[in-house]
Each structure stands twice: as structure tokens, then as C-alpha cells.
Design a protein around this motif. Structure first.
Motif, mmCIF file in Angstrom:
data_model
loop_
_atom_site.group_PDB
_atom_site.id
_atom_site.type_symbol
_atom_site.label_atom_id
_atom_site.label_comp_id
_atom_site.label_asym_id
_atom_site.label_seq_id
_atom_site.Cartn_x
_atom_site.Cartn_y
_atom_site.Cartn_z
ATOM 1 N N ALA A 92 30.472 -50.274 12.280
ATOM 2 C CA ALA A 92 29.056 -50.823 12.353
ATOM 3 C C ALA A 92 29.203 -52.349 12.967
ATOM 4 C CB ALA A 92 28.371 -50.607 11.198
ATOM 5 N N GLU A 93 30.162 -52.992 12.572
ATOM 6 C CA GLU A 93 30.234 -54.438 12.964
ATOM 7 C C GLU A 93 30.530 -54.319 14.639
ATOM 8 O OE1 GLU A 93 30.531 -58.559 12.143
ATOM 9 O OE2 GLU A 93 29.996 -56.984 10.904
ATOM 10 N N ARG A 94 31.292 -53.335 14.903
ATOM 11 C CA ARG A 94 32.134 -53.341 16.167
ATOM 12 C C ARG A 94 31.046 -52.865 17.165
ATOM 13 N NH1 ARG A 94 36.179 -49.916 14.731
ATOM 14 N NH2 ARG A 94 37.542 -51.861 13.985
ATOM 15 N N ALA B 134 31.716 -43.327 20.652
ATOM 16 C CA ALA B 134 32.302 -43.599 21.952
ATOM 17 C C ALA B 134 32.436 -45.265 22.145
ATOM 18 C CB ALA B 134 31.370 -43.317 23.044
ATOM 19 N N TYR B 135 31.514 -45.885 21.425
ATOM 20 C CA TYR B 135 31.664 -47.352 21.689
ATOM 21 C C TYR B 135 32.776 -47.776 20.805
ATOM 22 C CZ TYR B 135 30.247 -52.254 22.435
ATOM 23 O OH TYR B 135 30.362 -53.669 22.651
ATOM 24 N N ASN B 136 32.643 -47.161 19.398
ATOM 25 C CA ASN B 136 33.727 -47.665 18.418
ATOM 26 C C ASN B 136 35.274 -47.405 18.982
ATOM 27 O OD1 ASN B 136 34.320 -48.481 15.794
ATOM 28 N ND2 ASN B 136 35.008 -46.417 15.178
ATOM 29 N N THR B 137 35.210 -46.281 19.925
ATOM 30 C CA THR B 137 36.678 -46.131 20.522
ATOM 31 C C THR B 137 36.934 -47.172 21.540
ATOM 32 O OG1 THR B 137 36.127 -43.728 19.720
ATOM 33 C CG2 THR B 137 37.976 -44.009 21.439
ATOM 34 N N ILE B 138 36.072 -47.115 22.337
ATOM 35 C CA ILE B 138 36.569 -47.911 23.645
ATOM 36 C C ILE B 138 36.608 -49.174 23.164
ATOM 37 C CG2 ILE B 138 35.778 -48.865 25.555
ATOM 38 C CD1 ILE B 138 33.847 -46.089 25.873
ATOM 39 N N ALA B 139 35.945 -49.870 22.215
ATOM 40 C CA ALA B 139 36.095 -51.227 21.619
ATOM 41 C C ALA B 139 37.506 -51.503 21.470
ATOM 42 C CB ALA B 139 34.968 -51.517 20.724
ATOM 43 N N GLN B 140 38.288 -50.653 20.545
ATOM 44 C CA GLN B 140 39.476 -50.874 20.125
ATOM 45 C C GLN B 140 40.584 -50.816 21.264
ATOM 46 O OE1 GLN B 140 40.081 -48.979 16.181
ATOM 47 N NE2 GLN B 140 37.732 -48.107 16.515
ATOM 48 N N VAL B 141 40.263 -50.271 22.341
ATOM 49 C CA VAL B 141 41.297 -49.860 23.516
ATOM 50 C C VAL B 141 40.969 -50.696 24.690
ATOM 51 C CG1 VAL B 141 42.552 -48.256 22.437
ATOM 52 C CG2 VAL B 141 40.690 -47.902 23.944
ATOM 53 N N LEU B 142 39.930 -51.858 24.599
ATOM 54 C CA LEU B 142 39.145 -52.650 25.847
ATOM 55 C C LEU B 142 40.154 -52.898 26.899
ATOM 56 C CD1 LEU B 142 36.421 -52.441 26.462
ATOM 57 C CD2 LEU B 142 36.265 -54.790 25.443
ATOM 58 N N GLY C 249 46.724 -42.885 33.349
ATOM 59 C CA GLY C 249 46.543 -44.075 32.603
ATOM 60 C C GLY C 249 45.366 -44.218 32.008
ATOM 61 N N TYR C 250 44.047 -43.569 32.185
ATOM 62 C CA TYR C 250 42.810 -43.490 31.743
ATOM 63 C C TYR C 250 42.996 -43.423 30.140
ATOM 64 C CZ TYR C 250 41.288 -42.054 36.491
ATOM 65 O OH TYR C 250 40.803 -42.092 37.739
ATOM 66 N N VAL C 251 42.124 -44.278 29.855
ATOM 67 C CA VAL C 251 41.773 -44.214 28.071
ATOM 68 C C VAL C 251 40.910 -42.837 27.854
ATOM 69 C CG1 VAL C 251 40.515 -45.193 26.178
ATOM 70 C CG2 VAL C 251 41.986 -46.609 27.589
ATOM 71 N N HIS C 252 41.294 -42.097 27.080
ATOM 72 C CA HIS C 252 40.532 -40.663 26.826
ATOM 73 C C HIS C 252 39.775 -40.897 25.767
ATOM 74 C CE1 HIS C 252 40.581 -36.326 25.466
ATOM 75 N NE2 HIS C 252 39.634 -36.531 26.204
ATOM 76 N N VAL C 253 38.414 -40.557 25.794
ATOM 77 C CA VAL C 253 37.474 -41.022 24.758
ATOM 78 C C VAL C 253 37.042 -39.397 24.262
ATOM 79 C CG1 VAL C 253 35.354 -41.966 24.036
ATOM 80 C CG2 VAL C 253 36.625 -43.009 25.977
ATOM 81 N N PRO C 254 37.560 -38.903 23.371
ATOM 82 C CA PRO C 254 37.326 -37.447 22.950
ATOM 83 C C PRO C 254 35.699 -37.302 22.416
ATOM 84 C CG PRO C 254 38.886 -38.368 21.271
ATOM 85 C CD PRO C 254 38.556 -39.630 22.467
ATOM 86 N N PRO C 255 35.409 -36.179 22.392
ATOM 87 C CA PRO C 255 33.833 -36.088 22.049
ATOM 88 C C PRO C 255 33.644 -35.973 20.394
ATOM 89 C CG PRO C 255 34.573 -34.091 23.059
ATOM 90 C CD PRO C 255 35.807 -34.992 23.090
ATOM 91 N N TYR C 256 34.708 -35.595 19.764
ATOM 92 C CA TYR C 256 34.465 -35.437 18.351
ATOM 93 C C TYR C 256 35.861 -35.290 17.536
ATOM 94 C CZ TYR C 256 34.718 -30.747 19.804
ATOM 95 O OH TYR C 256 35.334 -29.298 20.230
ATOM 96 N N ARG D 167 38.325 -42.255 15.142
ATOM 97 C CA ARG D 167 37.547 -43.548 15.590
ATOM 98 C C ARG D 167 36.042 -42.949 15.870
ATOM 99 N NH1 ARG D 167 41.431 -44.701 20.457
ATOM 100 N NH2 ARG D 167 40.844 -42.605 20.384
ATOM 101 N N ILE D 168 36.033 -41.803 16.683
ATOM 102 C CA ILE D 168 34.968 -41.039 16.771
ATOM 103 C C ILE D 168 33.962 -40.923 15.617
ATOM 104 C CG2 ILE D 168 33.535 -39.254 17.861
ATOM 105 C CD1 ILE D 168 34.532 -40.696 20.069
#
Lengths: 326, 326
Positions: free
Chosen positions: A19-21, A62-70, A144-151, A155-156
Motif C-alpha cells: 500500500a505504501e509502495r 503490477a506496480y508492487n512487483t515492478i517497484a521492487q525490481v526497478l 533479461g526483461y523483468v517478468h511481471v506475472p499476472p497472478y 508480490r502480485i
């Protein structure tokens, strides 16, 4: 993350950290009071995730995931696969954060959803539905892309759980929370937050009768997969995932009190009622939880909230619904 | 209330007191980011008053008024006159607060709006449009009802001003605020709050070209009345009031920076865009401020907010708008 019988589960602390992130780009959506069509003094509290910048709750996870591997995402870019709302959320975040994004979409995805992703500047790769997850992993490995899985990712799940956290803050007296279910990321996070904060609250999953793999899994106590030919019959195109994810299934078994199903007609009637009495534009998937309440499939006693998960609707379908032609 | 050159004006303190008074029943509506159709990186911040329990901002002023005379209202009941959204707000408040309500409505009011008022348990009296204000005063005198006027009242203006107060809290960097204008209660309150908190912010009134009495009044520096045959041509049925109220006119002269007008086609295009890109169900009156931004009638530089004032739309009209048949 906490563990239970050897299985990792998301905790309330993970959801609070999420929530913070995500607070700078994600809308704290309002609860909209929807009167019951037959009993106007009863209201449903609709958590209007359709109002998010990309029209659905998917932005949260998605944002919670990406923010942790920015850092890695900034260097190499990101990849995601999705039939629609998750794709759009990832593409929008990439645009806002200045990241390169490749989105793998199934050939059956609705055209407006594909166009919306392209309009945000992401590269879109269309593949047969069954291959989309494999292709996303392949691209992540090759580039080397960061993979952002749907569910199917903790983190999702923690990110989607912020929907539940907000409901508990906005409506502490809530007795029942209705949540649409597909891959299970949303309900896993919501149920974790709700049960941690008020264990007596009932969490009920709602699914189209034509894509009822979660209902069957719940009844049989094991994770069941449905054929794509079956799940693709429902108008609720966001809920056609053939099975709950592995991580969601662990949360689902532990926290979900019941699963109910709704018919196609009930979904469309709920879309119409949400539009006219709730002033909310919703896609069919976004209307299933409301449909269960409206048609008295779940008991309407006490204080009831429902997640209205998304609003990416085809204009022609919405016009037919308004004219009661479907 | 403050005074200026002998005329009473609402103050920021009045609006802050109203915000306190109405907070238990009025929704703090979100600002929804609407991308510009031609320039997707530009967004309009839409203050979604369509999401209020009675579909419009009118609840704010009505509640701020009733709350200050609650004892008399409990004893004798309340009366109001309105073509739609104010009527519904007063009837809803009466239902929630357990008051008797009589609503005087013009014979030209859309049927769904009349039905919505009746469904809330209020008595409805239909009269020719020109007689509605006289009849409401008559009923108040005969029965001791509390009269809740639609816009020409300082308590109403202070209540509607809470929309402006919230915009300034939610978006302190705002440079321009676009507000629909009819009787002028909404823009008077919004402009008072905006100018008190950040005098450099521009407040621009938006009106249908076919009911442009406020635009003409602004240009000529005197309060002009248009014939009803003229104002009733616009599809924006909430904006057909023939002239600004006397109290609103005093606020208008002092605080409003400009008045612009929009065509019927522009209003309908804005409805469509708000529905599909903003997931907001809006009535034509609710779309005029957005129309001015979308069609570049106001400069879109800086941070721009618009009040989306209401969502009581005829389903048949919304379906036609979605199919681009109008």
C-alpha cells in the motif's frame, strides 16, 4: 511473507508495505453505494476498481512487483502476458516510469484491449493463448526483461490485497466481501487482508457458471483445470483463466469461505444496474460479484461489499446492455 | 458569511463548516484522470460528483441547508422545487433523516428523474415550469415546511463549495478549474473556495451554447435572463435555468475569470469519452466542462480539473451516444 505448512503465504505486513509502495500512482477507489433493485433500502458497497487509471485493480499488483525490481527494469525492460487488464496496467506503468515493455497477448484478446496497450507505447506480441506464458518466460530469459506475472506471484497477490485493506479501512463494519475469481490473485490478497483484520468477515468468491473451475476446485478440495473451450464461453473475458494459480490456490484453501456462480444473464443485468443506479461503467468480469448480490445468490444480510474489478467494456456491448438487447 | 459592497458573500469558513456538517452522508468523490483523446499524455482531473448517492453534487448544498434547520424540518417537513437532481437529493435526505418531503417538479422534467424522487417516498407535485418556485414558497408558507431552494441561497452555495474545497485538497497544484453553470450555486461555492485557497487559479464557467445566459451576463456585466423556449433547446437538461440566481451573480462577478460555451455535439462527444476512457456514467449537463477541455475551447496548459456534476442519464440516450447515433 509468512509460511504455513511449508507453503508461502502473503501476510498483512506484505499488503501494508505494498500500500505504501504504490500510493503515488494508484487511486484509493471509493466505495459506491448501490441500491438493491428489489429492496431499495439495502445497499451494496461497490469497491470501484473500474476507476483506476487503467480501468482495473491490476495496476496494484503490477506496480508492487515492478517497484521492487526497478533497477533491473530500468536497465533491461519488462515483459508481461495477459488477455487485457494486466497488460494495460504493465504498459501504463512502463510509460509512466520510462521503462521498455513487451506485452505478450493471446490471439483471442478483445481488440480494444490490444489497442489500449499499443497506444501506451508498449511492443505487443500476439501468440496462441496456450503459449503466452511460455513465450513471456522465454523473452525474459533471452533479454533479461523483468517478468511481471499476472497472478501467480506473492508480490502480485500482496499488491491486489491493498483492495481488501482499503475496504476494511473504509467500511470496518463489513460482514461479507464478494470478490470475482479467475487466476485468483485478487481474491487471495483481499482475503488475506480481510481475515487478518476481522476474521469473522465472510469472503465469498464469485465466478461465471460457464468458467467455474474455482467453484469445482473448492467443492472437491483440489485445484481443477477447465478446458479453454469451456471457459471461453463466458462473456466475462477477464475470468476465462482455466485454473487458479498455485500460490492463489494455497490462499484460497485457507481463507475463502464459499464460491458461488452466476449466469450470463445475471452478469449482464448487473452491468446494467451498475451503470444506471451506480453510475459505474463496468466490463462483464467487473459485474459478477454484484450479480451474485443482486440476484440473491449470496445472503444479503448485514453489511456487504463487492469488488467491481474493471471497466474496459466494449461500447457496442454496453449499448446492447442498456437497450436490454442481450 | 462575509459582505462585500453591501452584498453577502459566502466565505471559506462557511464552506469548511459545511464540509464538517455534511461529511456523514456525502461522498468525498475521487478525481479521475481522463486522457485527452488527441494528446494521451495530457489528462483532465475529473471531480466525479456523478458518484454521489443521488448521482450529483446537489446533495451537498441541500444537506448543508437542512442540517441547519433540522428541528423545524423534523416537525413540519420540507419542500423543494427542481427539475431533477436537486429534487432527488432533497428526497433522499428526507428519507435518510426521516422527514416528510414535498417536491414541486416542472411538467418538462424527464420521467426517470420524477420516478426516482417518488421511489424515495416523497410527495411529488407537477406544475408548469414557470410556476414552480411560486408554488414551493406557497407550500412552505401554508404548511410551515422548510424550503430548500436549489441555488439562490448562501447555505446552498456554501454546501456546493465543498466540491472546490476537496479539489484544492486533492490537487493543490491545480491551475484551472472548469465548472458547469446553470443557476450558479455550484460555481459560486467552488470559486469561493478556490480563490480563497489559491487566488492565482483560474475558474472558468462552461455553459451550452443553446443556454448561454451566463456567458452573455458575463460579457455585458449584468444579469441576463433567457427565454425558456431558448434554454430548453439544449440536451443538457440540468442547465436550462433561464438566469443566474441573485446570490450566485454576486459571487460570479467577483470570482469567475471567464465563461465559455460548448455545442450539443461537443457535449455528446464528451459523454462518450467520459464513459469509455473515464469509466464515468454522466448526464449531458455533467459533461459540459469536460467538453470544453476536450475540444480545446479552454487552454489545456497546466493542471486542469473539471467538475463532472451529475450522472442521471436516460439509458436510451447513453446507448445512442455509445453507438455514435447522435
Amino acid at each position: 511473507m509468512g509460511t504455513s505448512e511449508g507453503t508461502e503465504l502473503v501476510t498483512l505486513a506484505d499488503i501494508e508495505a505494498a500500500a505504501e509502495r504504490i500510493s503515488d500512482l494508484v487511486l484509493r477507489t471509493p466505495l459506491i453505494q448501490l441500491p438493491h433493485p428489489q429492496h431499495p433500502d439495502e445497499v451494496l458497497h461497490c469497491k470501484a476498481e473500474s476507476l483506476q487509471p487503467t480501468s482495473a485493480f491490476k495496476l496494484r499488483g503490477a506496480y508492487n512487483t515492478i517497484a521492487q525490481v526497478l533497477d533491473q527494469a530500468r536497465e533491461n525492460g519488462i515483459v508481461a502476458q495477459s488477455s487485457g487488464n494486466h497488460a494495460r496496467a504493465v504498459a501504463w506503468l512502463a510509460h509512466r516510469l520510462g521503462l521498455r515493455a513487451v506485452i505478450v497477448m493471446p490471439d483471442a484478446a478483445p481488440l480494444p484491449k490490444i489497442d489500449a496497450v499499443r497506444a501506451l507505447g508498449a511492443d505487443v506480441e500476439i501468440v496462441p493463448s496456450a503459449l503466452r506464458d511460455i513465450r513471456a518466460h522465454e523473452l525474459a530469459e533471452q533479454h533479461g526483461y523483468v517478468h511481471v506475472p499476472p497472478y501467480d506471484d506473492l508480490r502480485i497477490i500482496a499488491g491486489q490485497g491493498t483492495v481488501g485493506l482499503e475496504i476494511m479501512q473504509q467500511l470496518p463494519e463489513v460482514d461479507t466481501v464478494l470478490v470475482p475469481v479467475s487466476g485468483g490473485g485478487l481474491i487471495s490478497g483481499v482475503a488475506t487482508a480481510v481475515k487478518a483484520l476481522k476474521p469473522g468477515t465472510r469472503v465469498i468468491a464469485v465466478e461465471p457458471e460457464l468458467a467455474a473451475d474455482a467453484a469445482q476446485s473448492f467443492r472437491e478440495g483440489r485445484r481443477i483445470t477447465w478446458e479453454q473451450e469451456l471457459t471461453y464461453r463466458t462473456v466475462a473475458d477477464g475470468l476465462r483463466t482455466p485454473a487458479l494459480g498455485l500460490h492463489p490456490w494455497e490462499h484460497f484453501k485457507r481463507y475463502v469461505d464459499d464460491v458461488v456462480t452466476v449466469t450470463e444473464d445475471q452478469i449482464l443485468a448487473a452491468m446494467r444496474h451498475l451503470t444506471l443506479a451506480g453510475r459505474l461503467v463496468v466490463e462483464p468480469s467487473g459485474a459478477v460479484a454484484t450479480a451474485a448480490w443482486m440476484h440473491n445468490i449470496v445472503p444479503s444480510t448485514g453489511t456487504v461489499a463487492a469488488v467491481v474489478s474493471g471497466g474496459s467494456v466494449d461500447p457496442a456491448l454496453l449499448a446492447r446492455v442498456l437497450r436490454q438487447e442481450v
